[in-house]
Every structure is written in C-alpha cells, then in structure tokens.
Design a protein around this motif. Structure first.
Motif, PDB file in Angstrom:
ATOM      1  N   TYR A 217       0.870  -1.177   0.000  1.00  0.00           N
ATOM      2  CA  TYR A 217       0.000   0.000   0.000  1.00  0.00           C
ATOM      3  C   TYR A 217       0.906   1.225   0.000  1.00  0.00           C
ATOM      4  O   TYR A 217       1.724   1.400   0.906  1.00  0.00           O
ATOM      5  CB  TYR A 217      -0.914  -0.009   1.233  1.00  0.00           C
ATOM      6  CG  TYR A 217      -2.047   0.993   1.162  1.00  0.00           C
ATOM      7  CD1 TYR A 217      -3.351   0.577   0.940  1.00  0.00           C
ATOM      8  CD2 TYR A 217      -1.819   2.351   1.340  1.00  0.00           C
ATOM      9  CE1 TYR A 217      -4.402   1.488   0.879  1.00  0.00           C
ATOM     10  CE2 TYR A 217      -2.857   3.273   1.264  1.00  0.00           C
ATOM     11  CZ  TYR A 217      -4.142   2.840   1.045  1.00  0.00           C
ATOM     12  OH  TYR A 217      -5.180   3.729   0.979  1.00  0.00           O
ATOM     13  N   ILE A 375      -6.766  -0.325   4.819  1.00  0.00           N
ATOM     14  CA  ILE A 375      -6.538  -1.767   4.633  1.00  0.00           C
ATOM     15  C   ILE A 375      -7.513  -2.563   5.500  1.00  0.00           C
ATOM     16  O   ILE A 375      -8.098  -3.559   5.046  1.00  0.00           O
ATOM     17  CB  ILE A 375      -5.088  -2.139   4.981  1.00  0.00           C
ATOM     18  CG1 ILE A 375      -4.113  -1.510   3.975  1.00  0.00           C
ATOM     19  CG2 ILE A 375      -4.902  -3.654   5.007  1.00  0.00           C
ATOM     20  CD1 ILE A 375      -2.665  -1.564   4.392  1.00  0.00           C
ATOM     21  N   SER A 522      -4.836 -11.956   7.768  1.00  0.00           N
ATOM     22  CA  SER A 522      -4.485 -10.638   7.250  1.00  0.00           C
ATOM     23  C   SER A 522      -3.442 -10.040   8.188  1.00  0.00           C
ATOM     24  O   SER A 522      -3.686  -9.933   9.386  1.00  0.00           O
ATOM     25  CB  SER A 522      -5.725  -9.733   7.183  1.00  0.00           C
ATOM     26  OG  SER A 522      -5.370  -8.430   6.754  1.00  0.00           O
ATOM     27  N   ILE A 524      -0.753  -6.778   8.748  1.00  0.00           N
ATOM     28  CA  ILE A 524      -0.265  -5.456   8.346  1.00  0.00           C
ATOM     29  C   ILE A 524       1.055  -5.224   9.063  1.00  0.00           C
ATOM     30  O   ILE A 524       1.115  -5.204  10.300  1.00  0.00           O
ATOM     31  CB  ILE A 524      -1.262  -4.336   8.713  1.00  0.00           C
ATOM     32  CG1 ILE A 524      -2.619  -4.575   8.063  1.00  0.00           C
ATOM     33  CG2 ILE A 524      -0.694  -2.979   8.293  1.00  0.00           C
ATOM     34  CD1 ILE A 524      -3.682  -3.552   8.443  1.00  0.00           C
ATOM     35  N   ASN A 555      -3.311 -12.530   3.395  1.00  0.00           N
ATOM     36  CA  ASN A 555      -2.743 -11.349   2.758  1.00  0.00           C
ATOM     37  C   ASN A 555      -1.736 -10.693   3.697  1.00  0.00           C
ATOM     38  O   ASN A 555      -2.027 -10.509   4.881  1.00  0.00           O
ATOM     39  CB  ASN A 555      -3.833 -10.330   2.422  1.00  0.00           C
ATOM     40  CG  ASN A 555      -4.782 -10.815   1.336  1.00  0.00           C
ATOM     41  OD1 ASN A 555      -4.423 -11.691   0.546  1.00  0.00           O
ATOM     42  ND2 ASN A 555      -5.974 -10.268   1.296  1.00  0.00           N
ATOM     43  N   TRP A 557       0.371  -7.246   4.184  1.00  0.00           N
ATOM     44  CA  TRP A 557       0.388  -5.856   3.715  1.00  0.00           C
ATOM     45  C   TRP A 557       1.656  -5.157   4.166  1.00  0.00           C
ATOM     46  O   TRP A 557       1.999  -5.164   5.345  1.00  0.00           O
ATOM     47  CB  TRP A 557      -0.829  -5.105   4.243  1.00  0.00           C
ATOM     48  CG  TRP A 557      -2.125  -5.586   3.665  1.00  0.00           C
ATOM     49  CD1 TRP A 557      -2.910  -6.602   4.133  1.00  0.00           C
ATOM     50  CD2 TRP A 557      -2.777  -5.079   2.505  1.00  0.00           C
ATOM     51  NE1 TRP A 557      -4.021  -6.760   3.338  1.00  0.00           N
ATOM     52  CE2 TRP A 557      -3.969  -5.834   2.333  1.00  0.00           C
ATOM     53  CE3 TRP A 557      -2.497  -4.061   1.599  1.00  0.00           C
ATOM     54  CZ2 TRP A 557      -4.850  -5.601   1.282  1.00  0.00           C
ATOM     55  CZ3 TRP A 557      -3.377  -3.822   0.556  1.00  0.00           C
ATOM     56  CH2 TRP A 557      -4.546  -4.579   0.405  1.00  0.00           C
ATOM     57  N   LYS A 630      -6.063  -3.328  -3.708  1.00  0.00           N
ATOM     58  CA  LYS A 630      -7.215  -3.602  -2.834  1.00  0.00           C
ATOM     59  C   LYS A 630      -8.196  -4.547  -3.524  1.00  0.00           C
ATOM     60  O   LYS A 630      -8.751  -5.458  -2.898  1.00  0.00           O
ATOM     61  CB  LYS A 630      -7.898  -2.296  -2.430  1.00  0.00           C
ATOM     62  CG  LYS A 630      -7.107  -1.489  -1.411  1.00  0.00           C
ATOM     63  CD  LYS A 630      -7.934  -0.387  -0.763  1.00  0.00           C
ATOM     64  CE  LYS A 630      -8.325   0.692  -1.728  1.00  0.00           C
ATOM     65  NZ  LYS A 630      -9.076   1.779  -1.055  1.00  0.00           N
ATOM     66  N   SER A 633      -6.721  -8.018  -3.530  1.00  0.00           N
ATOM     67  CA  SER A 633      -6.704  -8.634  -2.198  1.00  0.00           C
ATOM     68  C   SER A 633      -8.024  -9.312  -1.859  1.00  0.00           C
ATOM     69  O   SER A 633      -8.070 -10.203  -1.005  1.00  0.00           O
ATOM     70  CB  SER A 633      -6.379  -7.578  -1.136  1.00  0.00           C
ATOM     71  OG  SER A 633      -7.491  -6.721  -0.901  1.00  0.00           O
TER      72      SER A 633
END
Length: 877
Positions: A217, A375, A522, A524, A555, A557, A630, A633
């Motif tokens: 991102y 996100i 997920s 981040i 995912n 990020w 996005k 994803s």
C-alpha cells in the motif's frame, strides 16, 4: 535416551529429514534450512531425542525459548509427565534439556551479568564449561545462529574450541547464502554443510503453509508533511543553485592546492572520486582545468555536475580532504554552518542525494495511519466476521493513552495505540461491529464483552479491569495483571482464535517472532524498524495453515511512503528512486520473499513481481495502484487457484537465482571476429571462383574450393552463434561456471547454465540449474559483479581495441580478486568468449587512472545495472 515421544504425524518433508538422519549425522552435524511455519522446532526436538544425549539449545529470544518449551510439552510429553523434570531455562540449573538465549550463553561464557526482557542473571564466577561437563551435555542445537551479534559469535566459537566433541543441530530459515566466502565458511564450520532445504513453495504445495500474497500500500505524506518536504527541498535547491555560482565557493575550489599541482598524483588517485568532483565542478562552471589533471583523469569529456558530484565535493571541502583547500577568508566555516542550518549535514556527512530528515519523515509518515485504516476496511469488506487481522508495530506509544476514544484528537506518532485508535475510528465511521484488541507486554486492551471468557481462561491469575482514555468502559477496558503472571498472551491469543477478537494490534517484539496464532489471515506490517530476518519471521505469523479451515488464504500488507511529485533537481539530472529509505527497505525485503507474481503464473522474488510503479510517482498513479491491490486482495479464491496453477509446473521444482543482463552489456568482441572471418571466407571464395572463371588455374584443385566452402560454413556458423546475445551470454555463463569450479568455489560439477530471454525489456536472464542454493548464489553473485558498473574494484578487464557498442571495461568479481594469479585465471577462462581484454590492477597509479576513466564512463551510463531475483523452476525445464 531422552524420554521424548512425538505424539503427532510427521509431514512428508519432515519424514524425509528423519529418514535420512543416519546419513546426515555422519559428520556430527545436522543442518536444516526451512521456512517459518515448517515445524523446524518440532524436527529439532525429535533430532535431539534421536541423538539421545543431554542437550543445550540456544535460541535468539525469550519468546522463542518459551515456544520450544511449549512445543516439548504439547507435542512430546504425556499429560502426567512434568516438563520441569526434563527442561530447564536456566544455565545454573541444568536439566537433560537446557534451553537458553544466545545472550544468556554469551554472558555465562564471559562471566557477565545478563539482563533481558526483565530477567536478570549474574554469571560472575560461574564456570559454564564445568557445569556442562557435569551435566554430560553432548548435543548442541543452534536456532537461527547466523543472525547473532559478532561478540556472541566469538563466544560460540570459543566454546566449540574448548568443549569436547559435540553433535550439532542447526536450524534456520535464512542462511547467509549471499555472504562473503569468509563469513560463509565461518557459518559452515559452526553448522556443517546444509543437509536439506525446505522452501515456502514446497510447503504451500504440501498444504503445510496456506496460499498467500504480498500487497504494497503506497502511502502519501500528510498535507503538513508534504509541505515540510516541499519547503525542505525548495530551501535545499535554492541554496545549491546559489552555491554553484557563489564567488567565494568558486574561489575556494579554483584555488585548491590540487589545481596548483601541490598535491601528488599518488595522493589524488588514492580515492579519485574527490579529484573527479573538483574537476567536474570546474568543467560545469566553465573554469580552466590544468592539462596535467585532465591527462591524469584520462577522460576526454567530463559529465555535468549533479547532486552526487556536488555532495562529494562538499564532503571533500569540509571533512574528507580539507587540507586540499586554502581558506584564508574563513568561508568553509560559514559553508558548514549554512549546510547544517538546512539539515544537509549530519555527523560530519553531507547529504544532498539523500536526506536523513526526509527519509525519517517518510519512514514514519502519519500517512500510514490512514493506510492501515483503509486496509482494515478493505479486508473487513472482503471477509466480514471471518477476518483475523494482526497489526504489528515497533512501539506502544503509551503517552497516547489519554487520547484513546477521543475522535477529535490529533495523532502525531506511529505505534500500537495510534494504530488501534485509527482502526477504531474507521470502524465507528462505517458502523462496523468489529472487536479490536491490544496485546503488548505492558498494555492489554480488550472488548468489554470478552472479560468473562478471559477470567475463565485465567482462573488463577488476579486480573483487574479499568477504563482507559476516553473509551467507553462498556466497549473497552484495560486489563491489569501482576508482572509475574503467566498465560496472558496465550489467553488473549485463544480469544483471537475463537473470533471473540477480530483485529489484534501488538508489538513486533512480543508477537512478531515465535508467537503462534494459525487463524491470522491478514497481516499489516506497521513496523519500520528491523532486519530482513525479523520481517521474515513476522510474515511467518500469517502464512500458517489453520487446522479445520482448509480454505484459509492470507494477505500480507507492506506500507511504503513516497512523495507524489518529481523532486527539483539540477539540469539534466533524473530523480533518484534510491533516495527514499522507506522504498529501499521495501525493495530489500522483497528481494528475499518468494511469492506469486501478479500478472503471470510464476513464483519469484523482487518488487517487480508486484507490478510496483516506477518513480517519479504521481498522485493518480499512486491512487490507481492502491485501488488495484485492494481489488486483488479481495479475490481470495483466485489467489488459491493462482498458487495451484503456478505449482503445477512439475511434481519437483527448484529455486534458482536469475541475473538479468541488458543485451548491449553482453561482450560483443567475438561477434566482430566471427564477422571478419565470414568476410575473409567470402573473399577467398570469390578469388577461387574468379580463378576458375578465367581458367587461370593450371591444375584443377577442387579441394581448395571445398576448403573455402567449409571455412565459409564454419565462419557463418560462428557468426550466427555470437550474433545472438542469448548464445553469447550462455557461453559466458558456462566459462564463469568453469572458472568457479576450477578455483573450488562451486562444489557440484553437475550443475548447468541456463539462459532465458525477455524480448519485451531487452533483457536476458542467466542462472545455474542444479546444485546447492549456495552454488546458485555464488554463480549469480559472480555474474552480477562481472556486469556491475565500475566503482572501486581491485581488478578490471580492459578491451585492447574498443569496437562500436562494445563495453570497454568489465569488473573482475570479488571471488577472483584476492590474488593476481586468480584474476588472470578468470580472464583466461573468459577470453574464448569475450575476446581480447587485458587485466588492470587498479591499486597502482596507472591502474587508478584507468579505474577513474572507467568509473566516469560507467556513471554516464544510467542503464549499467543488473537485476537479480530468485524464481521457482521445474526440475524438468
């Protein structure tokens, strides 16, 4: 024998390791390379059990130490067995299995006081070797040992020399394949040769890791940050343009002792970039350059001054070679003061190409707060109540506590609590019923409606609950607990697994390494501090399979902040993408992660696989890229299918390391030679035909015509071979492989050179197929260094006659530059492919002159770069 019995079922690759145990341990070492999530710890425990002796296990952190203990308890001991009877975490109270950190081991070896994660231990006067002998320790297990600090390495090496014969088990996810030979040999001496490598694609293929994808991102700085950056750049370039024509600065440089001939050539050529900077500045300002220095430099034409050369000149004037300049007016002190005032000097280093202040601002840009919230929203829209998101940060930022729940409060830092608040505000704005939590070593915040379950999970722990900041106690509470309490992390993790918590925000130090929650789908990475090893470990939190949930995908990020406009530069100077430290860190990170390419069915490393845009960046470009990732994803079914399609290449595959070379960089000399042979053979054939035509031959010698035809055929074949850059690179790669084999750098003579062409980008990829990963890395490193721009190499190859489109210089790679005989042997191997070049040693006066000329030519060619990446290939290709 150690009383350890594995209670589960071995995975296919784990069973392969154990089946080969007798072969592997013949040299006293078992060395396993396996990706995070592969079960290295479990295999390590089984190997210790099979050796059957009391063992010492060394691990990087306290968290991983406790993970080892937990794995022994849950996977190897029956319920009635007591872990405390078998395992110790204290060197002063050893058991059959003693598990400690490298730091504690280092302190004990050197009889120091140790302090880590709140645990203090005094080893003054403690005899570690005597204690180990008394316990009859005969097995040493090293977990991720090559990441140690140098002093810890020294302690470990001293221990190996002083202690009796040990059986060594080494476990790592990231061996130092690309290190210098000396470091690699040091690593192998300690750990033994690598016995088996288990990669991420193999684990996904065997359903041991879940299908996953990396997404980047791109964050834009806030309006305030952008204005700060703009003003900083404006001030910098305004000052630089004034400085270039400043009469005092011109007088300082043009009055240099260098230009007066008072500095010897030997001194000037010791580090010629500073001489180059002076002359390039003089040339750009139309000032006179002495002929002797032009001749010394050896360059017919100098490039224009740019920020790189001006930075070097200022570094020379202020710090590196100030004695070269006469400063009777005190201008230098004023110059330094002005540069410092503009943030262009830090710790006696001038920064024009890069800026420490700008780098830090971008790396810690508050634009990442809105990115994380965006996100979260994207992932919630995709997964809803199935979302299990982990957000990792470097710091807690406790001083932000008072602002939690205050939607109007500004956020001025990145960290656990600011991330929590950003996501909470986004969820509130969109009326999303999501449960958020904070888990760190000292701050735990939970949704109020899970308090009862937490109490049930920790019946023996005295817990307290209180309001925090402006958060409504009906929604969130802070959990208080004694500092000695155990099980808090495990209990909160269990609530996360159950779905009572959907988004968990924590510190990388607690949750980034060793912590295990298979539900994470997920991740981040909100961390801006840390090595590749740590980012690899953090990534490993998300890619584990989730038992009972075979559909899981994950995912990961990554955040990167960039400026959404081209920087101001000097005339003719292009923006430098490498000037952004945040982008540089991301690029290095992606060099090591094997994953799916966005646009093709391949698995490879590098930022290009993610179709990351090229700078300079534009706002529209950034927005379109973020919207695209996005959208990608959300296609989790498509992600699973892409992994299946990419891995169907063959039942067996291998990881190769490709080096991309631009076509115009591949040696062309023998193409000219072959063309000359073609012309010569045509001439001979024409003469022979003329003789026949005019009956000037006294005797019919048909073999002469046949010979001419054969010579023409051979010359044409040779020309066709060398006309193709593809075939030239194949030949060059093969000669490099032979040179590496001859000097003993490659250990497997069965490997072969492969070449592939990317016609769209005019690039050709070469790699070594077969053999160990270390061999592949060494081959790629050597090819990459051969094609690398000239910088400060010890030996160069210089063309004896420069042809059009031919590179006049190539570098002798570092594996061959220690001795002249080895450098010459490298050239001897390459001569049949590259043609007539000779060896130049650059540490003599004449050699330094050649080096300088080569560097200037290399710097003027912005395309002199190579690209290296790993890629999954079928063994049948």
């Amino acid at each position: 024998m150690l009383d350890l019995n594995f209670k589960g079922r071995w995975r296919k690759y784990q069973k392969q390791v154990l089946d080969r145990f007798q072969d592997y341990q013949a040299d006293g070492h078992v060395h396993l390379v396996a990706a995070p999530g592969s079960g290295k710890t479990t295999i390590g425990i089984e190997l210790i059990a099979r050796f059957g002796n009391p063992a010492l296990v060394l691990v990087p952190t306290v968290t991983i130490r406790e993970q080892w203990v937990d794995r022994i308890q849950t996977a190897f001991l029956e319920n009635e067995q007591k872990i405390s009877d078998l395992v110790s975490q204290n060197l002063k109270e050893m058991k059959a299995l003693t598990i400690v950190t490298y730091q504690a081991f280092h302190s004990a070896m050197n009889q120091l006081q140790s302090q880590e994660d709140g645990e203090a231990e005094d080893f003054v006067g403690f005899d570690l070797l005597a204690s180990l002998r008394a316990q009859k320790v005969a097995t040493l297990c090293l977990d991720e040992c090559h990441h140690l600090r140098n002093e810890w390495w020294k302690s470990l090496e001293a221990f190996r020399k002083q202690y009796e014969q040990l059986q060594v088990i080494s476990l790592t996810a990231t061996p130092p394949y690309d290190s210098e030979p000396e470091l690699w040999e040091r690593y192998i001496r300690m750990c033994g040769e690598i016995d088996q490598e288990i990669t991420v694609p193999e684990l996904v293929k065997e359903d041991t890791l879940c299908p996953h994808q990396d997404f980047v991102y791109i964050c834009s700085p806030t309006a305030e940050e952008s204005e700060h950056l703009r003003q900083f750049e404006d001030r910098k370039w305004e000052y630089i343009h004034q400085l270039l024509v400043n009469p005092d600065f011109q007088a300082l440089v043009s009055g240099s002792k260098v230009l007066k001939g008072d500095i010897s050539s030997d001194v000037l050529l010791e580090d010629p970039k500073y001489l180059s900077a002076i002359l390039i500045y003089m040339y750009s300002q139309g000032l006179t350059i002495p002929d002797s220095l032009e001749n010394l430099l050896g360059a017919k034409r100098l490039p224009q001054v740019n920020s790189y050369w001006l930075e070097l000149l200022l570094q020379s004037v202020l710090y590196q070679t100030p004695d070269w300049y006469e400063d009777s007016n005190g201008f230098r002190e004023k110059l330094e003061s002005e540069l410092k005032a503009r943030g262009l000097v830090e710790k006696r280093q001038v920064y024009l190409v890069k800026s420490k202040a700008s780098d830090q601002l971008l790396t810690q840009s508050l634009g990442k707060l809105s990115a994380i919230a965006d996100i979260f929203l994207t992932e919630y829209e995709s997964l809803g109540q199935e979302l299990r998101q982990l957000v990792l940060a470097d710091y807690i930022r406790k001083d932000f506590v008072t602002y939690l729940g205050d939607g109007q409060a500004g956020i001025s830092q990145l960290g656990v609590l600011p991330y929590f608040e950003s996501i909470r505000r986004k969820a509130q704005e969109h009326e999303i019923p999501v449960s958020l939590a904070v888990l760190s070593g000292s701050v735990v915040i939970l949704p109020t409606d899970v308090v009862a379950e937490l109490k049930e999970l920790l019946p023996q722990v005295p817990l307290s609950f209180s309001s925090i900041g402006h958060l409504d106690p009906k929604d969130y509470v802070q959990v208080g607990f004694p500092s000695s309490a155990k099980g808090i992390v495990a209990a909160v993790t269990e609530l996360f697994q159950r779905g009572q918590i959907q988004v968990l925000v924590g510190t990388k130090s607690l949750l980034g390494e060793g912590w295990d929650a298979p539900c994470v789908n997920s991740l981040i990475l909100g961390s801006f501090v840390g090595s590749f090893m740590l980012s690899n470990q953090m990534r490993g939190r998300a890619i584990r399979i989730w038992p009972g949930h075979p559909e899981k995908t994950s995912n990961i990020w990554h955040l990167v902040a960039v400026q959404a406009q081209a920087l101001i530069t000097l005339p003719g100077e292009e923006p430098r993408p490498e000037s952004n430290q945040d982008l540089q860190t991301l690029s290095r990170r992606m060099e090591h992660f094997l994953g799916l390419a966005y646009n093709q069915e391949s698995i490879e490393t590098g930022l290009d696989r993610l179709d990351f845009p090229k700078p300079p960046f534009r706002k529209k470009q950034i927005s379109e890229y973020n919207e695209r990732v996005k959208s990608l994803s959300k296609d989790r079914a498509g992600l699973r299918k892409k992994w299946q399609d990419a891995l169907v290449v063959a039942d067996r595959f291998e990881i190769v390391t490709e080096v991309a070379a631009q076509q115009q960089k591949i040696p062309i000399m023998l193409q000219f030679d072959a063309l000359k042979w073609v012309r010569m053979s045509l001439l001979l054939l024409a003469v022979d035909l003329l003789l026949l035509l005019f009956r000037l031959r006294l005797i019919r010698v048909w073999w002469l015509t046949a010979a001419c035809l054969l010579f023409f055929a051979f010359a044409s074949w040779r020309y066709l071979c060398y006309k193709s850059p593809y075939k030239r690179l194949q030949s060059l790669g093969e000669q490099i492989r032979k040179a590496l084999l001859d000097l003993g750098h490659l250990t497997d003579g069965q490997s072969r050179v492969q070449v592939e062409e990317d016609k769209g980008n005019y690039m050709i990829f070469v790699y070594l197929k077969g053999g160990s990963m270390r061999n592949k890395e060494l081959f790629a490193q050597t090819v990459g260094e051969f094609f690398a721009p000239v910088d400060n190499q010890r030996y160069l190859l210089k063309a004896e006659k420069v042809r059009q489109d031919q590179s006049p210089y190539y570098a002798v790679p570092s594996l061959f530059d220690k001795r002249k005989e080895e450098a010459q042997k490298f050239l001897d191997f390459l001569t049949p492919t590259i043609g007539h070049y000779h060896l130049v040693y650059t540490r003599t006066e004449a050699g330094r002159k050649t080096l300088l000329e080569a560097r200037i030519k290399a710097l003027s060619n912005k395309n002199d770069r190579t690209l290296t990446k790993k890629k999954v290939k079928s063994r049948l290709e």
